[in-house]
Motif scaffolding. Structure first.
Motif, PDB file in Angstrom:
ATOM      1  N   HIS A  25     -80.935  15.847 118.071  1.00 17.72           N
ATOM      2  CA  HIS A  25     -81.286  16.976 118.937  1.00 17.72           C
ATOM      3  C   HIS A  25     -81.007  16.700 120.422  1.00 17.72           C
ATOM      4  CE1 HIS A  25     -84.894  14.439 118.809  1.00 17.72           C
ATOM      5  NE2 HIS A  25     -85.202  14.945 119.983  1.00 17.72           N
ATOM      6  N   PHE A  26     -80.664  15.469 120.770  1.00 15.80           N
ATOM      7  CA  PHE A  26     -80.366  15.128 122.162  1.00 15.80           C
ATOM      8  C   PHE A  26     -78.925  15.440 122.557  1.00 15.80           C
ATOM      9  CE2 PHE A  26     -83.951  12.157 121.445  1.00 15.80           C
ATOM     10  CZ  PHE A  26     -84.750  12.517 122.531  1.00 15.80           C
ATOM     11  N   TYR A  27     -78.019  15.604 121.596  1.00 20.53           N
ATOM     12  CA  TYR A  27     -76.595  15.661 121.893  1.00 20.53           C
ATOM     13  C   TYR A  27     -76.104  17.067 122.189  1.00 20.53           C
ATOM     14  CZ  TYR A  27     -76.968  11.167 119.486  1.00 20.53           C
ATOM     15  OH  TYR A  27     -77.344   9.917 119.086  1.00 20.53           O
ATOM     16  N   GLU A  28     -75.255  17.154 123.225  1.00 18.02           N
ATOM     17  CA  GLU A  28     -74.602  18.426 123.556  1.00 18.02           C
ATOM     18  C   GLU A  28     -73.318  18.131 124.298  1.00 18.02           C
ATOM     19  OE1 GLU A  28     -75.848  21.835 126.428  1.00 18.02           O
ATOM     20  OE2 GLU A  28     -77.050  21.982 124.605  1.00 18.02           O
ATOM     21  N   PRO A  29     -72.170  18.285 123.649  1.00 12.27           N
ATOM     22  CA  PRO A  29     -71.962  18.708 122.261  1.00 12.27           C
ATOM     23  C   PRO A  29     -72.233  17.556 121.297  1.00 12.27           C
ATOM     24  CG  PRO A  29     -69.864  18.171 123.246  1.00 12.27           C
ATOM     25  CD  PRO A  29     -70.912  18.010 124.331  1.00 12.27           C
ATOM     26  N   PHE A  30     -72.203  17.877 120.013  1.00 13.25           N
ATOM     27  CA  PHE A  30     -72.396  16.842 119.019  1.00 13.25           C
ATOM     28  C   PHE A  30     -71.213  15.890 119.080  1.00 13.25           C
ATOM     29  CE2 PHE A  30     -72.727  14.851 114.875  1.00 13.25           C
ATOM     30  CZ  PHE A  30     -74.085  14.566 114.861  1.00 13.25           C
ATOM     31  N   VAL A  52     -75.729  13.302 126.266  1.00  9.50           N
ATOM     32  CA  VAL A  52     -77.131  13.669 126.099  1.00  9.50           C
ATOM     33  C   VAL A  52     -77.446  14.850 127.018  1.00  9.50           C
ATOM     34  CG1 VAL A  52     -79.494  12.813 126.421  1.00  9.50           C
ATOM     35  CG2 VAL A  52     -77.758  11.335 125.401  1.00  9.50           C
ATOM     36  N   LYS A  53     -78.239  15.772 126.525  1.00 11.39           N
ATOM     37  CA  LYS A  53     -78.637  16.933 127.328  1.00 11.39           C
ATOM     38  C   LYS A  53     -79.267  16.470 128.639  1.00 11.39           C
ATOM     39  CE  LYS A  53     -79.478  19.689 123.212  1.00 11.39           C
ATOM     40  NZ  LYS A  53     -80.507  20.250 122.326  1.00 11.39           N
ATOM     41  N   LYS A  54     -78.992  17.201 129.691  1.00 11.39           N
ATOM     42  CA  LYS A  54     -79.472  16.862 131.032  1.00 11.39           C
ATOM     43  C   LYS A  54     -80.962  16.565 131.037  1.00 11.39           C
ATOM     44  CE  LYS A  54     -75.563  17.488 133.179  1.00 11.39           C
ATOM     45  NZ  LYS A  54     -74.768  16.319 133.410  1.00 11.39           N
ATOM     46  N   VAL A  55     -81.329  15.560 131.797  1.00 10.91           N
ATOM     47  CA  VAL A  55     -82.706  15.077 132.053  1.00 10.91           C
ATOM     48  C   VAL A  55     -83.433  14.550 130.809  1.00 10.91           C
ATOM     49  CG1 VAL A  55     -82.940  16.558 134.098  1.00 10.91           C
ATOM     50  CG2 VAL A  55     -83.974  17.304 131.962  1.00 10.91           C
ATOM     51  N   LEU A  56     -82.712  14.344 129.707  1.00 10.90           N
ATOM     52  CA  LEU A  56     -83.360  13.833 128.498  1.00 10.90           C
ATOM     53  C   LEU A  56     -82.982  12.382 128.204  1.00 10.90           C
ATOM     54  CD1 LEU A  56     -83.176  16.883 126.058  1.00 10.90           C
ATOM     55  CD2 LEU A  56     -85.103  16.112 127.452  1.00 10.90           C
ATOM     56  N   SER A  57     -82.288  11.737 129.128  1.00  8.43           N
ATOM     57  CA  SER A  57     -81.815  10.372 128.881  1.00  8.43           C
ATOM     58  C   SER A  57     -82.947   9.397 128.587  1.00  8.43           C
ATOM     59  CB  SER A  57     -80.993   9.868 130.069  1.00  8.43           C
ATOM     60  OG  SER A  57     -79.749  10.509 130.098  1.00  8.43           O
ATOM     61  N   GLU A  58     -84.027   9.479 129.324  1.00  5.21           N
ATOM     62  CA  GLU A  58     -85.142   8.555 129.098  1.00  5.21           C
ATOM     63  C   GLU A  58     -85.740   8.734 127.709  1.00  5.21           C
ATOM     64  OE1 GLU A  58     -89.459   7.317 131.010  1.00  5.21           O
ATOM     65  OE2 GLU A  58     -88.020   8.388 132.273  1.00  5.21           O
ATOM     66  N   ASP A  59     -85.940   9.989 127.296  1.00  4.03           N
ATOM     67  CA  ASP A  59     -86.461  10.263 125.948  1.00  4.03           C
ATOM     68  C   ASP A  59     -85.484   9.784 124.885  1.00  4.03           C
ATOM     69  OD1 ASP A  59     -88.723  11.429 127.013  1.00  4.03           O
ATOM     70  OD2 ASP A  59     -87.930  13.467 126.874  1.00  4.03           O
ATOM     71  N   PHE A  60     -84.191  10.010 125.118  1.00  2.00           N
ATOM     72  CA  PHE A  60     -83.171   9.543 124.187  1.00  2.00           C
ATOM     73  C   PHE A  60     -83.232   8.023 124.031  1.00  2.00           C
ATOM     74  CE2 PHE A  60     -78.905   7.615 123.928  1.00  2.00           C
ATOM     75  CZ  PHE A  60     -78.618   7.928 122.611  1.00  2.00           C
ATOM     76  N   GLU A  61     -83.303   7.312 125.150  1.00  2.00           N
ATOM     77  CA  GLU A  61     -83.338   5.851 125.104  1.00  2.00           C
ATOM     78  C   GLU A  61     -84.584   5.346 124.371  1.00  2.00           C
ATOM     79  OE1 GLU A  61     -82.696   4.146 128.996  1.00  2.00           O
ATOM     80  OE2 GLU A  61     -80.880   5.354 129.288  1.00  2.00           O
TER      81      GLU A  61
END
Length: 93
Positions: A81-86, A10-19
């Protein structure tokens, strides 16, 4: 039974939004034909890394039934849109 395995970076600092989005998305996947169960686990060593394990009755339930469904489009808009890389997705028996 088939086990789908995906390592999710998951892109940095987006873990909470991803969850938060995953909580919505898991209702989608759990409603699909052939779905058995799933687990999402957060990595202890790498903060923004997860593993997704999904049990399906058959590989076609995942590859065709889910991925070619309208529900998959909603799953995709919630999560991709959270993944890097896919992520690479693999299947095990």
């Amino acid at each position: 039974m088939i086990l789908e395995v995906a390592i999710l970076n998951v892109k940095k600092v987006l873990s909470e939004d991803f969850e938060n989005n995953f909580k919505k998305a898991e209702n989608i996947i759990s409603s699909m034909n052939g779905y058995i169960s799933h687990q999402l686990k957060k990595c202890l060593e790498q903060e923004d890394k997860y593993i997704l394990l999904v049990n399906w009755e058959t590989i076609d339930d995942h590859e065709i039934g889910f991925r070619k469904s309208d529900e998959y489009q909603e799953w995709k808009s919630l999560l991709h849109h959270f993944y890097e890389p896919f992520p690479t997705v693999e299947h095990y028996k």
